[in-house]
Design an enzyme around this catalytic site. Sequence first.
Site, short mmCIF file in Angstrom:
data_model
loop_
_atom_site.label_atom_id
_atom_site.label_comp_id
_atom_site.label_asym_id
_atom_site.label_seq_id
_atom_site.Cartn_x
_atom_site.Cartn_y
_atom_site.Cartn_z
N VAL A 1 11.98 45.86 57.02
CA VAL A 1 12.81 44.66 56.72
C VAL A 1 14.27 44.80 57.18
O VAL A 1 15.39 44.26 56.65
CB VAL A 1 12.94 44.75 55.02
CG1 VAL A 1 11.44 44.57 54.31
CG2 VAL A 1 13.51 46.11 54.38
N GLU B 1 15.72 45.04 60.03
CA GLU B 1 16.49 44.35 61.32
C GLU B 1 16.25 42.75 61.17
O GLU B 1 16.96 42.07 61.87
CB GLU B 1 15.94 44.95 62.55
CG GLU B 1 16.40 46.42 62.84
CD GLU B 1 15.94 47.32 63.83
OE1 GLU B 1 16.44 47.01 65.05
OE2 GLU B 1 15.02 48.19 63.72
#
Lengths: 778, 328, 168
Positions: free
Chosen positions: A742, A744
């Site tokens: 979660v 990038e």
Amino acid sequence: MSMFEKARETAQGVMQTVMKKAVEVAPDSWMPGGVPDPLIAAKHGHIGRPVSRIDGPLKAKGAARFAAEFRLDGMVYAALSYSTIAKGRIADINIAAAQAAPGVVLVMTHCNAPRLNPPPKFLSQNKAAGGDDLPVMQDERIHWNGQPVALVLAETQEEADHAISLIEVAYAAEPAATSLSEAIGKGTETGSFMGEPLHNEIGNADKAFADAAFTVDSVYRSPRHNHNAMEPHAATIVWEGDRLIIHDATQAVAHTAWSMAQIFDLDETDVHVTSPYVGGGFGGKTLWQHQILAAAAARLSGRPVRIALSREGVYRIIGGRSETEQRVALGSDRYGKLTALIHSGITPKSPNSALPEPFIVPTRSAYAVDNMTLDVQVCTLDMMANTFMRAPGEAVGTFALESAMDELAEKLGIDPIELRARNEPDKDPVGGVPFSSRNIVEAYRSGAERFGWDMRNAAPGSRREGEWLIGMGCATATYPYYRMPGAAARITLSDNGRATVDFAAHEMGMGTSTVQTQVTADRLGLPLDKVTVRYGDSTLPGVILAGGSQQTAAIGMAVMSAYNGLVGELLKLAGNDSPLAGLKPDEVVGINGGLAHRNKPERFENYASILTRANRHELVADGTPPMPFELQHWSMHSYGAMFCEIRVNAITGEPRVSRFLGSFDCGKILNPKTAASQFRGGIIMGIGLALTEETQFDERNGRIVNPSLADYHIPVHLDVPEIEIMWTDIPDPHTPMGAHGVGEIGITGTGAAIANAVYNATGKRVRDLPITLDKLFR
Amino acid sequence: MIPFSYARANDAAAALQFFANGAAKYLGGGTNLVDLMRETIERPARLIDVTSLSDSIEETADGGIVIGGAARNTAIAEHRLIRTRFPLLSRAIVAGASPQIRNMATTAGNVLQRTRCAYFYDNDAARCNKREPGQGCDAIEGFNRYHAILGASSACIATHPSDMCVALAALDAVVYLQGTEGKRTVPLSDFHRLPGDRPDIETVMRPGELITAVELPPKPMAVNSTYRKVRDRASYAFALVSVAAAIKIEAGVVGDVRIALGGVAHKPWRAMKAEAALRGQPATDVSFRAAAELELADAKAQAHNAFKVELAKRTIAAVLTDLSGDAA
Amino acid sequence: MTMTVNGNTVSIPNDPRVSLLDFLREHLHLSGTKKGCNQGACGACTVLVDGQRVLSCLTLAVQCSERDITTIEGLSSDGVLHPLQQAFIEHDGFQCGYCTPGQICSAIGMLEEMRRGVPSQLTGDLCAEVVAFDRDEVRERMSGNLCRCGAHNGIVDAIEDVFREAAE
């Protein structure tokens, strides 16, 4: 590229091929995650709960100790002098005044620096951490504008800074490649990323494009970016004999320890890197020259050294994201079914950097299309080595692709969400393998409903309140699921019922320590306060990069492996007198502070009892996860549907994001509080990417012109609206805990969602970032 | 920073006395000077801290206000009389920098702050006639999106970064100076220089002189005034263009008007041409736009800042339209 | 010459180049106050001087004679967190934690400014005696404190949670 590098990349390609072959003959059950992680089905544990950060009190009190806050007896302070030419050599360097300045302990230049091996370049070997592999202060050569040419150690930072200002350098400049157009003129070559060429062809995209009923064909540009973590790079370094101890700010402790050992001809075990807290990384906190120079100076001077880069120093010697010029050409039939997709372009890199900005990667798995050409051409500039920055490739690649999809939707008169749904692939278009878990259509549906997408008027410029034009836009976010090899974890279970889990991973704000405490507690069946997570230290197990949004998966799988070993040992220790007697590891689960039969909870013994009966104070289990074959078997990604509402001032052109919603499909969300923060953080960096951020590179001399937070505009509070976050929470059965990365994905799709909203507000299509007011008010 | 000595002056006479003992710089809030010293662009051997000098904000007999040189920006912005009589000054100040910086920055220091031109700041590598007269200017052929469009020279295209000074220019403010040769006053509009061939000389101050106060002469029309700042970020960014304006409208006609621009020149730019053109004209959008056109007629853009010419015109017109709406 | 830091009287350093920030971090070992840019562009070094929020990187320590300094370390007492510190944890008002001490000190200084009625860029009526507390006001008044992790929503939540009533 040297012959050596070519050989290495070829070897890596061979390895990938071998892995692919192995996968082809392997049955599903061989796949890690082929049997879903039992924690996916667990309902009453800590996973999925909004646990506040375990390190929250320390950080809120200012008591978390960062790299530049370790204090060592006899410590001296470092300052650096940077070159002012892009290429050439140091003709003369006068250090006399600096040496004579008050408080100075050492002046180090290429004349007296110890002989060092070049840093192993990231991705060149398993544990390589270097941003490039140029020699570090070993000769008079200058490779980029900003290269360190001298280091001063002094008793105080004020004295070091003053002394460094007294050093005079005369350069013999040579013609440097600092102009993008000239570099392109000298020729480009196809880029390569993670051992594979950045080139894909399916069918005949040129022909299909020429034959298409509807087409769009545009060029998009993105400038250079810098990470700008709030904590400037720093390290506190001491030699204890031949042992090197580095308190670093890094997202790669084990990589850094090994790489420093190579540079200084040490045994890997003689380098100890700690990094308990990192003040933001985003890809930038790896091994650069400052740690190497400070360690060399510490050795020369015999004193512990603190090196804390100035903000300007960060821009001079830490790489950022390189610029891109991307063409996206789409062809479709009248119903919006894509028939051709061409995504190609050029990006400059330094001769020695670890990657070209791989902007086509998100396009590979985006849409069902029979004719596709993807290509990244690379030219070289004499510049600071460009590097990984949050979603390298995806952040800027999705800007181009998803802007083009919006352009096509308008041309077709189809809602942009509907256009994407009509091109939803049922398998990976390039790899041909199935998706492990892909629910992007559902993410769009729920996001659109929540955001009020039906309020959007497709006619640009149709909504105005006072001076403000208001528009809405959407775009798809996507980032690959990675699980890099090399992870490991160790669980130590004590006879007091407490567990400690160790792994050489990192906490840069992602919530690693908190989430892994939750996961470990659930796996072992312990309350949170009975679990201690230790990380951020190279002496802990594993080689775990805080990169590729893969820490949670890598650690999760490693802890699972350690847990499996631990259970096996516990069952042996429990013996025949235990209610657990005769049970196999896969028949028991960790629950209520012990082990129990999966289906008969009355067959239970707690950990303390097992250990006490076996006369053991503690039990240690190491785990090494299997190779990530799942990545060959499935196309694995995180997804999101991004929605933006923007207000553009009709008089001045000022663009201000007024509302944003991210609807994500990233597997099971382990901690809603910290995950939401990760999503928001990416989106906010995406707002900067879209509207304000640009590292200005002066093509006359290759120098960065705006190396400061006053001149490089990251979003301030007033630039950040309420950002709503939601998710499908559909677990991926092929990943540990059912989770996807979660960290990038938030920055992906955001640039296009904003650009598309700007178009909807104003009718102006801006294809070169950042979308500043001067591009809007004409 | 190079080593320096530090002394605190409790009044202007003491400050001047310290200065007489050898070259020095006066230190106010330090928000600009300390930064420039760290960059070794400013290299004073002695600092004379003048933050203990008068920071009073007092009404004059004729309804004006005298602001002590050491008054902090926040104190001015929040002062009742400033807010009611000179609202554009309050608004200009709160549009500038950040609250922390406004709590530190003094009136005198704000007036004397130096340009934010990135090439001026790159002491190590860039050529700058402001730092080293005769060296050349790397901004002219470089990144110059933030640079001047009015009154620049072939030697320098830097802008003055202050928001407060733009309001002061519109208000006909007067700078009180005190030196060893005595006291004098200079209108704010004459205080800063255009660059010409000596961009290093930024003001008409003499060596050792001290800004002791700034006076706002009475200006009833300033009740109807405002400040509008256009910038890339929503806050905490320097102006691309800003406009300070006050207007008096009588029976639909411009009775009197004051306009000053920020972000466009080497000094706070008093728009005298626009003002002259507007007096006696109908207070309409057409007049406002025409006046703005006139003011910007001599604008000379660089490679990256041509947008500022139109942006300035639009912002002037929008501000005047807003103010005339209020008056109607 | 002395100043008071979190209630303790301390001597001012001899070298006038020492900033208040470096004095706190390197001399007093109060490293909770952070150095993000050292040039007044990020707000990470925000501390309270006589109750007013200022940037310690641009303040010379020698200028703080007889001043009363409060840093992040001075906000909690006997291990009990200041309500705002607790709210930052509750609302996830940080990720890496590096800008956090500056955000918290800044917010405390902001509250005092709002109580005093100091106007902001968003103020509509300058003649109004009272500042209306809303989220955009908080955003504007906290804009001198950069955050790169993107905890802005949580920071505003935390401030609103603790200060909404106190400000009005």
